[in-house]
Write a protein that holds these residues in place. Structure first.
Motif, PDB file in Angstrom:
ATOM      1  N   GLY A   1     -10.763 -14.873  -6.349  1.00  0.00           N
ATOM      2  CA  GLY A   1      -9.887 -15.696  -5.526  1.00  0.00           C
ATOM      3  C   GLY A   1      -8.804 -14.914  -4.812  1.00  0.00           C
ATOM      4  N   PHE A   2      -8.853 -13.586  -4.862  1.00  0.00           N
ATOM      5  CA  PHE A   2      -7.869 -12.777  -4.158  1.00  0.00           C
ATOM      6  C   PHE A   2      -8.525 -11.511  -3.616  1.00  0.00           C
ATOM      7  N   SER A   3      -7.807 -10.814  -2.728  1.00  0.00           N
ATOM      8  CA  SER A   3      -8.302  -9.580  -2.126  1.00  0.00           C
ATOM      9  C   SER A   3      -7.879  -8.385  -2.972  1.00  0.00           C
ATOM     10  N   VAL A   4      -8.684  -7.324  -2.889  1.00  0.00           N
ATOM     11  CA  VAL A   4      -8.420  -6.151  -3.723  1.00  0.00           C
ATOM     12  C   VAL A   4      -8.804  -4.889  -2.966  1.00  0.00           C
ATOM     13  N   MET A   5      -8.068  -3.809  -3.253  1.00  0.00           N
ATOM     14  CA  MET A   5      -8.388  -2.469  -2.757  1.00  0.00           C
ATOM     15  C   MET A   5      -8.501  -1.546  -3.959  1.00  0.00           C
ATOM     16  N   VAL A   6      -9.682  -0.964  -4.157  1.00  0.00           N
ATOM     17  CA  VAL A   6      -9.926  -0.131  -5.333  1.00  0.00           C
ATOM     18  C   VAL A   6     -10.223   1.295  -4.888  1.00  0.00           C
ATOM     19  N   ASN A   7     -10.198   2.205  -5.867  1.00  0.00           N
ATOM     20  CA  ASN A   7     -10.496   3.608  -5.574  1.00  0.00           C
ATOM     21  C   ASN A   7     -11.064   4.279  -6.819  1.00  0.00           C
ATOM     22  N   ASP A   8     -12.300   4.724  -6.732  1.00  0.00           N
ATOM     23  CA  ASP A   8     -12.946   5.422  -7.844  1.00  0.00           C
ATOM     24  C   ASP A   8     -12.904   6.935  -7.682  1.00  0.00           C
ATOM     25  N   GLU A   9     -12.627   7.416  -6.484  1.00  0.00           N
ATOM     26  CA  GLU A   9     -12.614   8.851  -6.237  1.00  0.00           C
ATOM     27  C   GLU A   9     -11.261   9.451  -6.624  1.00  0.00           C
ATOM     28  N   ARG A  10     -11.305  10.711  -6.988  1.00  0.00           N
ATOM     29  CA  ARG A  10     -10.067  11.421  -7.321  1.00  0.00           C
ATOM     30  C   ARG A  10      -9.518  12.066  -6.051  1.00  0.00           C
ATOM     31  N   ILE A  11      -8.368  11.590  -5.604  1.00  0.00           N
ATOM     32  CA  ILE A  11      -7.733  12.087  -4.386  1.00  0.00           C
ATOM     33  C   ILE A  11      -6.711  13.154  -4.767  1.00  0.00           C
ATOM     34  N   GLN A  12      -6.903  14.372  -4.264  1.00  0.00           N
ATOM     35  CA  GLN A  12      -6.045  15.485  -4.659  1.00  0.00           C
ATOM     36  C   GLN A  12      -4.617  15.313  -4.136  1.00  0.00           C
ATOM     37  N   ARG A  13      -4.474  15.011  -2.853  1.00  0.00           N
ATOM     38  CA  ARG A  13      -3.144  14.859  -2.255  1.00  0.00           C
ATOM     39  C   ARG A  13      -2.788  13.375  -2.166  1.00  0.00           C
ATOM     40  N   SER A  14      -2.741  12.756  -3.324  1.00  0.00           N
ATOM     41  CA  SER A  14      -2.533  11.304  -3.376  1.00  0.00           C
ATOM     42  C   SER A  14      -1.144  10.903  -2.872  1.00  0.00           C
ATOM     43  N   THR A  15      -0.126  11.711  -3.170  1.00  0.00           N
ATOM     44  CA  THR A  15       1.232  11.377  -2.731  1.00  0.00           C
ATOM     45  C   THR A  15       1.329  11.358  -1.207  1.00  0.00           C
ATOM     46  N   GLU A  16       0.638  12.290  -0.563  1.00  0.00           N
ATOM     47  CA  GLU A  16       0.645  12.332   0.897  1.00  0.00           C
ATOM     48  C   GLU A  16      -0.053  11.124   1.497  1.00  0.00           C
ATOM     49  N   VAL A  17      -1.129  10.677   0.843  1.00  0.00           N
ATOM     50  CA  VAL A  17      -1.846   9.483   1.316  1.00  0.00           C
ATOM     51  C   VAL A  17      -0.950   8.257   1.236  1.00  0.00           C
TER      52      VAL A  17
END
Length: 326
Positions: free
Chosen positions: A175-191
């Motif tokens: 009943g709601f929208s979602v954004m998921v992430n299974d990959e490991r992002i190295q520069r996550s803070t920059e993203v």
């Protein structure tokens, strides 16, 4: 002699662990929140008595720690709904839409709270977007039971706003929208700090009633600080007797120093009677009389017909006869 020695040693160790836990500088109950932490108590979530059985089901991926599941107690569901009501009341006054849900350390229950709050808001016909904020150790997709083919990893779609929008998945079941992430992002803070992410959140604010960010924990992670700059309000999940007070206050200072407005802490996994909840000082008890009534009422646990009352099972026959004679 060996058996006696083992039992004596085990008893001493139990006493030592109990003393260490008692004198440990952590938050153990609601009263200590006001004394030790530089924030207010937003809500209390009590320990699920059936949680041990539920953990086995969670491993089998048959049940989830959602208030909509039959295995979860009525009191837990009522607590989540009360948090929803309190949040919507505050949001109506402030107009803020981006809520950061974080904790000081891992395993304090922030993802469980974020998902259950999203479910409760969706039940109230609110448009909700739940974003997985941990771009290094993502597990939200699996927790929600979503198939990998149905969703995109939003961490790799952060180049522009349209790519981010394509990663928004609406689940009919949830009943709601979602954004998921299974990959490991190295520069996550920059993203997280990127211009495209800021523009995307501004667009989502126009379309959604609330945006919930399931943030990584604060201690030792810079991503939580980046999310705090993106959010408009925040909740800190504090698990009972888990993290030292100094680290909790460090996390509180970080949240308050950023754009995020810390609205309080959720004290999680507090031992107590099933079906008892506390929300900002207001207690709601559910009695154990004959299945109806409240904690101290006529039919409650300590009332006339309750467990310890005049006709309760713990009231001895002699005491009942003496009471009747009087």
């Amino acid at each position: 002699m060996m058996k006696k020695g083992f039992l004596a040693g085990a008893g001493v160790m139990i006493v030592l662990f109990a003393l260490m836990s008692y004198f440990r500088d952590s938050v153990k109950n609601e009263k200590e929140v006001e004394k030790k932490l530089d924030t207010t108590l937003y809500a209390t979530v009590y320990h699920e008595r059936r949680y041990q059985n539920l953990k086995a089901l969670l491993k089998q991926k048959k049940k989830k720690m959602w208030f909509t599941e039959p295995a979860v107690s009525f009191g837990f569901g009522e607590t989540i709904k009360k948090i929803r009501t309190k949040l919507l009341y505050q949001q109506k006054k402030s107009g803020d839409k981006i809520l950061l849900i974080t904790s000081t350390a891992p395993q304090e229950g922030r993802t469980t709270l974020a998902v259950n709050l999203a479910l409760a808001l969706a039940q109230d016909s609110k448009k909700v977007l739940l974003i997985e904020g941990d771009l290094r150790e993502g597990s939200l997709r699996e927790y929600l039971g979503l198939a990998p083919s149905d969703v995109k990893n939003w961490g790799s779609c952060a180049a522009d706003v349209e790519s981010l929008r394509s990663a928004v998945h609406y689940s009919e079941e949830l009943g709601f929208s979602v954004m998921v992430n299974d990959e490991r992002i190295q520069r996550s803070t920059e993203v997280i700090s990127s211009e495209s992410m800021g523009q995307f959140l501004e667009q989502m604010k126009k379309e959604m009633d609330l945006i919930l960010i399931d943030s990584p924990h604060v201690k030792g992670r810079s991503d939580a600080e980046a999310w705090a700059r993106r959010s408009e309000m925040s909740l800190l999940v504090v698990r009972q007797n888990r993290v030292l007070t100094k680290y909790l206050n460090d996390a509180i200072d970080m949240l308050e120093d950023r754009n995020s407005r810390l609205i309080g802490c959720i004290l999680n996994d507090i031992p107590g009677r099933g079906g008892i909840l506390n929300l900002g000082g207001y207690e709601y008890g559910y009695g154990y009389g004959y299945g109806y009534g409240y904690g101290y009422g006529r039919y409650g646990k300590y009332g006339k017909y309750g467990k310890y009352g005049r006709y309760g099972k713990h009231h001895s026959e002699n005491e009942r006869e003496e009471t009747e004679k009087k």
